[in-house]
Design a protein around this motif. Structure first.
Motif, short mmCIF file in Angstrom:
data_model
loop_
_atom_site.label_atom_id
_atom_site.label_comp_id
_atom_site.label_asym_id
_atom_site.label_seq_id
_atom_site.Cartn_x
_atom_site.Cartn_y
_atom_site.Cartn_z
N GLN A 43 0.82 -1.21 0.00
CA GLN A 43 0.00 0.00 0.00
C GLN A 43 0.86 1.27 0.00
N THR A 44 1.83 1.32 0.89
CA THR A 44 2.69 2.50 0.96
C THR A 44 3.45 2.69 -0.34
N PHE A 45 3.92 1.60 -0.92
CA PHE A 45 4.64 1.63 -2.19
C PHE A 45 3.79 2.28 -3.28
N PHE A 46 2.53 1.85 -3.40
CA PHE A 46 1.66 2.39 -4.45
C PHE A 46 1.20 3.81 -4.13
N ALA A 47 1.05 4.14 -2.85
CA ALA A 47 0.71 5.52 -2.48
C ALA A 47 1.83 6.47 -2.87
N PHE A 92 -6.72 2.68 10.64
CA PHE A 92 -7.35 3.53 9.63
C PHE A 92 -6.53 4.81 9.37
N GLY A 93 -5.76 5.22 10.35
CA GLY A 93 -4.92 6.41 10.16
C GLY A 93 -3.94 6.25 9.01
N PHE A 94 -3.48 5.01 8.78
CA PHE A 94 -2.57 4.78 7.67
C PHE A 94 -3.28 5.01 6.34
N ILE A 95 -4.55 4.64 6.27
CA ILE A 95 -5.33 4.86 5.05
C ILE A 95 -5.49 6.36 4.78
N ILE A 96 -5.81 7.12 5.82
CA ILE A 96 -5.91 8.57 5.66
C ILE A 96 -4.56 9.15 5.24
N SER A 97 -3.49 8.62 5.82
CA SER A 97 -2.16 9.18 5.57
C SER A 97 -1.74 9.05 4.12
N ILE A 124 10.39 10.79 2.48
CA ILE A 124 9.61 11.75 3.27
C ILE A 124 8.15 11.33 3.31
N GLY A 125 7.62 10.93 2.17
CA GLY A 125 6.23 10.46 2.12
C GLY A 125 6.00 9.26 3.00
N MET A 126 6.96 8.35 3.00
CA MET A 126 6.86 7.18 3.88
C MET A 126 6.86 7.62 5.34
N THR A 134 0.86 5.91 12.89
CA THR A 134 1.23 5.42 14.22
C THR A 134 0.57 6.24 15.31
N ASN A 135 0.49 7.54 15.14
CA ASN A 135 -0.18 8.38 16.14
C ASN A 135 -1.68 8.10 16.19
N TRP A 136 -2.29 7.88 15.02
CA TRP A 136 -3.70 7.49 14.99
C TRP A 136 -3.89 6.18 15.75
#
Length: 198
Positions: A43-47, A92-97, A124-126, A134-136
């Motif tokens: 997910q992070t890769f494609f974002a 879910f915070g990761f999805i928003i991020s 930086i995006g990562m 993580t905070n979420w």
């Protein structure tokens, strides 16, 4: 003045929504992408690719559409999750991020197109993804979700140490890949002005 979304824009947004859905559940399709019990999700890769390839505007739109598609019930989140209840999930915070990740990366690479800038932007995006997510997660466990016994802020970050090396490597690869595409495909034809409107 904002330009309207073209057919090409909509196609690319749809493509990245599909890639995010695949990336969230890649181990369901490719079981060997579990190393030491840790699933290698993409997910992070494609974002990161969304922001670096589509730019800040279209990249963040793609990630917003991905989030909304999942919230209305299409099983595009990890473990084929979906629905409004996922808002209360600790992850879910990761999805928003991903929306902020794509936007920030897009803004950076829109200013300069060297491979170094692409890699730095990707990392930086990562980092944005990790900090927001993580905070979420920490707040979710503290405020509305049942936290593991002895759960602390430090523990939340320790959990993120496991996927960190994988995500750093994938972020760098995404930056390199996006730069290569910029030098070849995206600088020509219909793609030429795709990323330059904010």
């Amino acid at each position: 003045m904002e330009r309207k979304l073209r057919a090409l824009d909509l196609t690319l947004v749809g493509m990245f929504v599909a890639l995010m859905a695949i990336g969230a559940n890649i181990t369901s399709f490719v079981p060997f992408m579990v190393v030491g019990g840790v699933p290698i999700t993409l997910q992070t890769f494609f974002a990161i690719l969304a922001g670096a390839i589509l730019g800040s505007r279209l990249g963040s739109i793609a990630m917003t559409v991905y989030m909304l598609v999942g919230l209305v019930g299409v099983p595009v989140f990890a473990k084929f999750g979906a629905g409004p209840s996922t808002i209360f999930s600790p992850t879910f915070g990761f999805i928003i991020s991903y929306i902020f990740t794509a936007f920030i990366i897009g803004k950076i690479v829109e200013k300069k197109k060297s491979v170094t800038v692409y890699i730095i932007a990707a990392v930086i995006g990562m980092g944005v993804n990790y900090v927001f997510g993580t905070n979420w997660m920490y707040l979710a466990y503290k405020l509305w979700f049942t936290a593991p016994e002895g759960f602390t802020y430090k523990m939340a970050w320790l959990w993120m140490v496991v996927p960190l090396p994988k995500d750093i490597i994938l972020a760098a690869l995404a930056g390199i890949m996006a730069h290569r595409l910029e030098r070849t495909v995206l600088s020509k034809g219909q793609f030429k002005n795709l990323k330059r409107v904010s």
